[in-house]
Design a protein around this motif. Structure first.
Motif, short mmCIF file in Angstrom:
data_model
loop_
_atom_site.label_atom_id
_atom_site.label_comp_id
_atom_site.label_asym_id
_atom_site.label_seq_id
_atom_site.Cartn_x
_atom_site.Cartn_y
_atom_site.Cartn_z
N GLU A 336 -15.49 -2.73 4.47
CA GLU A 336 -14.03 -2.01 4.52
C GLU A 336 -14.52 -0.94 5.82
O GLU A 336 -15.48 -0.43 6.01
CB GLU A 336 -13.89 -1.25 3.44
N GLU A 337 -13.57 -0.93 6.81
CA GLU A 337 -13.76 -0.01 7.99
C GLU A 337 -12.17 0.52 8.16
O GLU A 337 -11.19 0.23 7.63
CB GLU A 337 -14.03 -0.72 9.09
N THR A 338 -12.51 2.05 8.90
CA THR A 338 -11.20 2.56 9.08
C THR A 338 -10.73 2.23 10.84
O THR A 338 -11.55 1.96 11.68
CB THR A 338 -10.89 4.12 8.91
N VAL A 339 -9.47 1.86 10.95
CA VAL A 339 -9.11 1.78 12.47
C VAL A 339 -8.44 3.05 13.06
O VAL A 339 -7.33 3.27 12.87
CB VAL A 339 -7.91 0.54 12.37
N ASP A 340 -9.19 3.74 13.68
CA ASP A 340 -8.76 4.96 14.15
C ASP A 340 -7.87 4.90 15.19
O ASP A 340 -7.13 6.05 15.49
CB ASP A 340 -10.01 5.94 14.71
N ASP A 341 -7.80 3.88 16.00
CA ASP A 341 -6.70 3.55 17.04
C ASP A 341 -5.29 3.28 16.51
O ASP A 341 -4.30 3.49 17.49
CB ASP A 341 -6.97 2.41 17.74
N LEU A 342 -5.13 3.21 15.23
CA LEU A 342 -3.70 3.18 14.76
C LEU A 342 -3.36 4.42 13.93
O LEU A 342 -4.04 5.01 13.01
CB LEU A 342 -3.72 1.94 13.55
N ALA A 343 -2.05 4.84 14.12
CA ALA A 343 -1.71 6.09 13.63
C ALA A 343 -1.46 6.09 12.12
O ALA A 343 -1.05 7.15 11.36
CB ALA A 343 -0.30 6.64 14.43
N GLY A 344 -0.99 4.91 11.74
CA GLY A 344 -0.56 4.80 10.21
C GLY A 344 0.69 4.70 10.17
O GLY A 344 1.60 5.33 10.87
N TYR A 345 1.26 3.89 9.04
CA TYR A 345 2.69 4.14 8.78
C TYR A 345 3.24 5.50 8.44
O TYR A 345 2.76 5.87 7.49
CB TYR A 345 3.00 3.10 7.43
N ARG A 346 4.09 5.93 9.37
CA ARG A 346 4.59 7.07 9.22
C ARG A 346 3.39 8.30 8.89
O ARG A 346 3.55 9.26 8.14
CB ARG A 346 5.65 7.31 8.14
N GLY A 347 2.47 8.13 9.51
CA GLY A 347 1.07 9.11 9.52
C GLY A 347 0.27 8.80 8.38
O GLY A 347 -0.46 9.93 8.06
N SER A 348 0.47 7.67 7.62
CA SER A 348 -0.29 7.45 6.32
C SER A 348 -1.62 6.88 6.71
O SER A 348 -1.91 5.81 7.25
CB SER A 348 0.34 6.61 5.46
N THR A 349 -2.79 7.75 6.75
CA THR A 349 -4.14 7.44 7.08
C THR A 349 -5.12 7.62 6.02
O THR A 349 -4.71 8.53 5.15
CB THR A 349 -4.49 8.29 8.51
N PRO A 350 -6.01 7.04 6.18
CA PRO A 350 -6.71 6.29 7.30
C PRO A 350 -6.17 5.00 7.02
O PRO A 350 -5.77 4.48 5.85
CB PRO A 350 -8.35 6.15 6.71
N VAL A 351 -5.89 4.10 8.19
CA VAL A 351 -5.68 2.57 8.11
C VAL A 351 -7.11 1.97 7.95
O VAL A 351 -8.01 1.90 8.72
CB VAL A 351 -4.82 2.21 9.55
N ARG A 352 -7.01 1.19 6.57
CA ARG A 352 -8.24 0.71 6.21
C ARG A 352 -8.04 -1.17 6.59
O ARG A 352 -7.17 -1.55 6.14
CB ARG A 352 -8.56 0.78 4.80
N ILE A 353 -9.14 -1.85 7.05
CA ILE A 353 -9.46 -3.05 7.18
C ILE A 353 -10.76 -3.59 6.55
O ILE A 353 -11.70 -3.09 6.20
CB ILE A 353 -9.39 -3.47 8.76
N GLY A 354 -10.38 -4.62 5.69
CA GLY A 354 -11.59 -5.08 4.78
C GLY A 354 -11.29 -4.31 3.40
O GLY A 354 -10.15 -3.31 3.32
N ASN A 355 -11.90 -4.48 2.42
CA ASN A 355 -11.74 -3.78 1.22
C ASN A 355 -13.10 -3.37 0.59
O ASN A 355 -13.62 -4.36 -0.09
CB ASN A 355 -10.70 -4.56 0.21
N GLY A 356 -13.49 -2.20 0.17
CA GLY A 356 -14.55 -1.64 -0.12
C GLY A 356 -14.48 -1.85 -1.66
O GLY A 356 -15.68 -1.88 -2.22
N ALA A 357 -13.63 -2.20 -2.36
CA ALA A 357 -13.38 -2.69 -3.87
C ALA A 357 -13.97 -4.12 -4.15
O ALA A 357 -14.16 -4.37 -5.12
CB ALA A 357 -12.17 -2.53 -4.42
#
Length: 626
Positions: A336-357
């Motif tokens: 799991e990583e966060t994509v800081d380049d993306l603002a997120g849907y209506r500001g919903s951050t962090p945007v996560r790629i992969g899944n730490g679960a």
């Protein structure tokens, strides 16, 4: 761009290896290539400014839009209606139902059915979740190829229509890092673009080629839909849910992704934003019943083969023989990583790629896996010897580990507990293993499996039951209710009219149910390690329908089911959750929501036809409850 559509304001198209979301203004704002879990090419759904998009719309703002699927297909039609004319954008992906390939096409066919209309198409790809730059190689009059490392997107233009004066319509211009095409159509005229991943050079697509792709895709989906054996009361919604599940299936392996999207929030502005583009053992195992109940044996068999391949791998690490989720090809590198380049849907951050679960210990997956394998076996998909040997090893592991604290079905990040659902599903795993061994005469340590199965049962009845709450509860250190336990009567752990179960259902009615909508648990009463709140879970709401029907509340079950249908979006699609005002929340569309709708419809049909509480041992879930 600059604006975010509602999550619900989308349709889904796909080719059984990847998929795209199209909003009600005919903008593609999510598309990953070459498969579901690949980096995005269009991602404005997660960043309206930097995510990338492909839009096709009238040049005027004076119009209204409507969206529908071509009946019995996954071909999406967005209609633009104005006083000057009516135009349509017809979106689909020619089906790639075979070996994995990098070549995936999105066909955007544009036509005017009344009057005239000027359309503007803009293609602005942003590769690797908006993190990578790209080059643009235009071929004047034919199209353009965008390239960024291993990713590429080619835009093929469709032959321009000829107007009455013999003039060819259409203007092409470079806009920033993308392309804009403008043209006017009269009634009866057709044009469009074909977007293709995989590096092909741009070519001119003729209208005959365009129509061939359209007709072949129409034929594929109508042929597939006609294979359904469902003849119940809710044919249209069941068929749409079945096609949605098919769109989320990776054909080369048979794996089903939980959703084709990542980062869509469970609470707008919150941090509960997960990447669901992977195959959960749990979700996909539940799909086996949905598929078999509709007659789709081939799809069920493909997933069971994929599942057995994971069983054969037996990783044997902290998560046990199985991981809770995998990529569609069966690999498990889901860092799991966060994509800081993306603002997120209506500001919903962090945007996560992969899944730490992915590395969590969730004991319930063994019950769901064994239940689907048992169900498939009863429908003629019998295990070979090598498969039985590996299953026996897995069940021996369950015997040794079922009493271990774990993270639970909801993948909370608040620490391990003795979750009742995990114990209940461990009971299911051993129970289904015993049944298979007896039914097929397979060698197995049945006495040990029975001993451990019975020990689980006794522990649940003692520690999972809260005497003061008069209900089965989430785990032995709390009095919190948990909607996952709605599966207890469906899967045969308790009799649906057992007083202990009826008391549990009554407690859930009071605490977890809001009209027809069901919360999975109360996070304020049971901290889950995450900030914020969430909506009701559509999956749990459809489980509630079945629990009501089996427990004797048949009229209420039917009413709840009909109410749930009103929460679908305009195309019959559901996200993971539903908010207080009926808005869709979370990744979209969600496989769990659609497979549970199918299961509820099939089971409710049977209850309505045979009387409240009647449980057929084969047709209803393929599970014997005595």
């Amino acid at each position: 761009m600059g604006e975010y559509p509602n999550i619900a304001d989308h349709g889904l198209i796909g080719d059984l290896q990847t998929a795209a979301l199209v909003d009600t203004n005919a903008t593609i704002d999510w598309f990953c290539a070459p498969r579901f879990d690949a980096p995005s090419v269009f991602g404005s759904l997660l960043d309206a400014e930097r995510g990338g998009f492909c839009s096709v719309r009238p040049t005027t703002d004076d119009y209204v839009t409507r969206q529908l699927y071509l009946p019995n297909t996954a071909i999406l039609i967005t209609r633009f209606m104005s006083e000057a004319g009516v135009g349509e954008v017809i979106d689909f992906m020619p089906v790639t139902d075979g070996e994995a390939t990098d070549r995936h096409r999105i066909v955007r066919m544009v036509r005017v059915v009344r009057g005239s209309m000027t359309f503007e198409a803009e293609i602005q790809p942003r590769f690797d979740y908006g993190r990578a730059t790209h080059t643009m190689e235009p071929d004047v009059g034919v199209g353009v190829r965008f390239s960024s490392g291993a990713q590429s997107l080619t835009v093929h233009r469709v032959g321009e229509p000829v107007h009455h004066g013999g003039q060819q319509a259409g203007r092409v211009e470079v806009v920033g890092d993308g392309l804009r095409i403008t043209g006017t159509l009269e009634a009866g005229e057709i044009t469009g673009v074909v977007l293709e991943s995989g590096g092909a050079p741009p070519t001119r697509v003729t209208r005959d080629e365009l129509m061939t792709m359209f007709l072949e895709t129409t034929r594929y989906w109508r042929d597939w839909n006609s294979q359904s054996s469902y003849r119940g009361r809710w044919r249209e919604v069941v068929a749409r849910s079945a096609m949605t599940l098919k769109l989320m299936t990776y054909a080369p392996t048979g794996a089903l992704v939980a959703a084709p999207t990542a980062g869509l929030p469970e609470q707008v502005g919150g941090e509960r934003n997960w990447d669901y583009r992977y195959t959960w053992i749990r979700d996909a195992s539940f799909s086996v019943y949905s598929l078999l109940s509709l007659g789709y044996v081939e799809e069920a068999e493909a997933f069971v083969e994929w599942l057995m391949a994971r069983v054969h791998e037996s990783v044997g690490e902290g998560s046990g023989p199985l991981k809770i989720m995998y990529r569609v090809d069966g690999t498990s590198d889901l860092i799991e990583e966060t994509v800081d380049d993306l603002a997120g849907y209506r500001g919903s951050t962090p945007v996560r790629i992969g899944n730490g679960a992915a590395d969590q210990l969730q004991l319930d997956i063994y019950g769901e896996a064994m239940d689907s394998i048992h169900l498939a076996d009863t429908h003629g998909l019998q295990l070979p010897h090598a498969g039985w040997v590996k299953l026996s090893e897995m069940l021996d592991w369950v015997c040794d580990n079922w009493n271990t604290p774990e993270e639970g079905i909801w993948e909370t990040r608040g620490g391990r507990q003795n979750f009742t659902y995990g114990r209940f599903m461990s009971w299911i795993a051993l129970d289904r293993g015993i049944r298979l061994a007896v039914l097929r005469g397979r060698p197995a340590p049945i006495l040990r499996w029975r001993e451990q199965r019975d020990a689980i049962y006794e522990q649940i009845m003692t520690n999972g039951w809260h005497a003061e709450r008069r209900a089965f509860v989430q785990h032995d250190a709390t009095d919190v209710l948990d909607a996952s336990l709605l599966l207890m009567p469906l899967m045969g752990f308790v009799a649906p009219r057992d007083p202990m179960w009826l008391a549990t259902l009554a407690a859930m009615d009071t605490e977890l149910v809001s009209d027809s909508l069901v919360y999975r648990y109360n996070p304020s009463a049971s901290p889950d390690g995450l900030l914020g709140s969430e909506g009701t879970f559509t999956l749990c709401s459809f489980w509630y329908v079945d629990a009501l029907a089996r427990s004797g509340y048949l009229e209420e079950a039917q009413l709840v089911f009909e109410k749930m249908l009103t929460y679908a979006n305009h195309l019959g699609l559901y996200a993971e959750e539903i908010g207080l005002t009926g808005e869709q929340l979370g990744n979209f569309p969600q496989a769990f929501s659609h497979l549970s709708l199918i299961n509820a419809a099939v089971n409710l049909d049977y209850q309505l036809d045979h009387g409240s509480g009647f449980v057929d041992p084969v047709l209803v879930s393929g599970r014997r409850t005595t």
